[in-house]
Design a protein around this motif. Structure first.
Motif: not given
Lengths: 325, 349
Positions: A152, A173, A257-261, A283, B165, B170-171, B201, B204-208, B210, B218, B221-223, B225
């Motif tokens: 980081x 991040x 990070x699971x981000x759809x970009x 699920x 961020x 996600x679910x 929706x 698109x930059x969003x982290x998802x 569960x 998340x 652990x993410x700066x 965010x």
């Protein structure tokens, strides 16, 4: 010299006798088993493709090729697209191949070209192969708790200094492409290194002696004689490594990070096909499962294409560097 | 000799382990025991687990298990009749109620508030966001923490030049429903754009991630965010939370007190089917993000013992159980709502 008839020989228990009927049966049996095993692999691959393809069929007819070129994954609106995942899969795997390939081949050269006493080289080889035995979830945890905090400050410094370059256009991040690609590189390192080591070790020692005899330096011998001679094996190592990177799931699902970009930035979160499958299947409802099957089929196709291209390149390299076989 | 001794030690050790394991497994269910399976929302899961543990101690013959799989999946399993009860923070939509062949009784069990949690190392003190600003963050229009509009609201804080961020679910989730329902009420643009739903929706930059626990982890652990979680999850992980501007224009911190006051001031609107949503509660001191959560029960259970056990548990949760809400970070139902809910439980056969 008294002649011994064939029949007599057959009856005697001499080792040099002709094969008995039992030997014939054994031979035929073994041949059949070998054929069946080979055929089974083909049948299995065909079955997997058909099964996934069949389950994906409704989604294929519903979304068509637009599925591969759109970017939204919304279960509620039933709009599905996997372009960001395809991008993330290829981008992360290529980065991993670049790093893992470079280090893997360098390690292979270091271990085979008399830089180390043979015993020490054997110890190193074992250690590298041990890397392959570490479960991928452990790599994921290591990435989260060790690699990301280490990476980081460096990443954010790069973003501050060189934010204008697209590769550094966001700050890191936490989870993101860079930690994911680094872990992936470490994961494919043993594959690339150990197959490259085997390829380099197969070259007869006299080839190197001949090169030295013609007055090459050590590095000239390695770069101009040894590497081209082992080219097909090293390329095979890279193709296998790339295949492993494409399909890697657990560590990536934890780190990417699971981000759809779709972003060129190394520090932005992204997503991959395998991570999408792993995180959405547990699920998923019926509609989503069909879309996921389509995504699985796309991943399978990408892997097959990569392997086919790799084979073609390998063939080309063999022709160019090692006389036609 | 040596080898034999090691073998002996291993055998003794193994027996010891086995007996320890046996001692820890719960007693074999007695005759007449009832097992109840439930699944659904992650939002109230810590409270439900606590209730189940406490109730199980008093009623050893009733075995209840609850799987926190998210509201969307909870409703699906409830409709598919693969559970004895479901749980959801978005109740059930009219369409889903029509699909419920076996009927559905919606029982509100507890209230809770959502927190907007964030992770900004080096920023001390409460961060305030106005309705327009947090909506624009969720719309992806404000991308950096040092944006002048955020700085203006927090003149005393030194905000870093860091990308925001977003972290979202996600679910399919009732927490997402409550969040998007509020944004729709607060912003015309949101209502016409992403709208309200269990899945949204996001930009698109969003982290998802569960589950509520996934989002909270998340963020931890993410700066840089920023995301929405049930307040208890943020509290357990020690995440800082944002003071939000309510309908009356005041900035309110998420807390047990502000949540209880908000619920008390707004339960008058409770409809007959007990599906009360408060997308934008009224009141000077109201905290804007509040939601009830529901258990989904069938109208009729073929197994009378099961029905009796379930009714016993839910009635207990609606009376005795409410006393444990606060300790777990939830807001107990007001007496009037609890009475209505108990009456609904009595309708189950």
């Amino acid at each position: 010299m008294a002649s011994v008839s064939f029949e007599q020989l057959k009856r005697s228990d001499s080792v040099s006798g002709p094969p008995s009927s039992g030997d014939y049966t054994l031979d035929r049996g073994f041949r059949a088993v070998a054929w069946a095993s080979a055929a089974l692999i083909l049948v299995l691959v065909a079955y997997i493709v058909l099964e996934i393809g069949g389950k994906a069929m409704p989604a294929i007819s519903q979304y068509g090729l637009g599925f591969l070129t759109t970017t939204e994954w919304n279960v509620q609106a039933e709009r599905f697209g996997i372009l960001p995942q395809i991008w993330g899969t290829l981008y992360s795997s290529l980065l991993a191949l670049l790093l893992g390939g470079l280090f893997g081949i360098a390690i292979a050269i270091f271990l085979t070209q008399d830089f180390l006493p043979p015993r020490l080289a054997a110890v190193f080889r074992t250690i590298i192969e041990l890397l392959a035995a570490i479960p991928s979830v452990v790599f994921g945890l290591w990435g989260i708790y060790v690699l990301i905090p280490l990476l980081r400050p460096v990443a954010n410094w790069l973003h501050d200094v060189a934010g204008g370059i697209p590769f550094f256009s966001t700050s890191l991040s936490g989870p993101g492409l860079a930690p994911a690609a680094l872990v992936l590189a470490i994961m494919i390192l043993p594959t690339v290194a150990s197959i490259s080591v085997d390829a380099l070790r197969q070259i007869p020692y006299k080839v190197k002696e001949a090169a030295y005899g013609m007055g090459t330096t050590r590095w000239e011998a390695i770069l101009k004689v040894m590497l081209p001679t082992a080219a097909s094996g090293i390329l095979a190592a890279l193709v296998l490594g790339f295949g492993r990177a494409l399909g890697e799931t657990m560590a990536l699902a934890m780190l990417i990070g699971n981000s759809n970009q779709i972003s060129l930035s190394l520090f932005a979160p992204a997503n991959t096909l395998a991570a999408l499958l792993a995180s959405s299947f547990p699920e998923a409802g019926q509609v989503e499962i069909r879309a996921l099957m389509y995504a699985a089929l796309a991943l399978l196709a990408i892997t097959l294409i990569v392997n086919a291209v790799g084979l073609a390149v390998m063939k080309f390299a063999t022709r160019k560097f090692e006389a036609e076989r | 000799m040596m080898r034999r001794r090691i073998l002996l030690a291993a055998v003794i050790g193994g027996v010891g382990l086995m007996s320890a394991a046996l001692a820890q497994t719960p007693a074999v269910p007695a005759a007449g025991a009832v097992a109840l399976h439930g699944a659904g929302a992650t939002f109230p899961a810590p409270l439900y687990q606590k209730w189940i543990a406490l109730y199980g101690k008093e009623h050893p013959a009733v075995h209840i298990d609850y799987q926190a799989v998210g509201s969307g999946e909870g409703i699906q399993r409830f409709l598919a009749r693969s559970v004895d009860f479901g749980a959801s923070d978005s109740a059930m939509s009219d369409q889903q109620l029509r699909q419920a062949k076996a009927g559905a009784v919606l029982v509100p069990t507890t209230g809770s508030i959502l927190a907007l949690a964030y992770n900004l190392p080096g920023v001390e003190g409460p961060l305030k966001l106005s309705r327009a600003v947090y909506t624009d963050i969720f719309l992806g229009k404000i991308r950096h923490w040092d944006d002048p509009r955020i700085q203006e609201l927090n003149p005393e804080l030194k905000l870093p030049k860091q990308v925001i961020t977003l972290v979202a679910r996600q679910d399919s989730s009732g927490t997402t429903y409550a969040m998007s329902n509020h944004l729709s009420a607060a912003s015309e643009e949101w209502r016409r754009g992403p709208g309200t739903g269990n899945v949204i929706s996001w930009p698109s930059v969003t982290m998802t991630a569960r589950g509520n626990e996934g989002v909270a982890g998340r963020i931890k652990r993410s700066w840089g965010s920023f995301g929405y979680v049930e307040h208890g999850y943020a509290k357990r992980l020690g995440l800082p939370v944002i003071h939000l501007q309510n309908k009356a224009g005041r900035y309110v911190a998420p807390s047990f007190e502000s949540g209880r006051a908000t619920l008390a001031a707004n339960v008058g609107q409770m409809p007959a089917d007990l599906r009360l949503f408060l997308p934008d509660p009224d009141g000077e001191e109201a905290y804007p993000l509040i939601s009830l959560t529901w258990l989904l029960l069938y109208d009729h259970y073929p197994d009378a013992a099961k029905s009796a056990a379930l009714k016993g548990f839910v009635s207990w949760a609606l009376s005795e159980g409410q006393r444990h809400s606060e300790a777990e970070g939830y807001i107990p139902l007001t007496d009037s709502v609890a009475t209505l809910a108990r009456a609904a439980v009595e309708r189950v056969r």
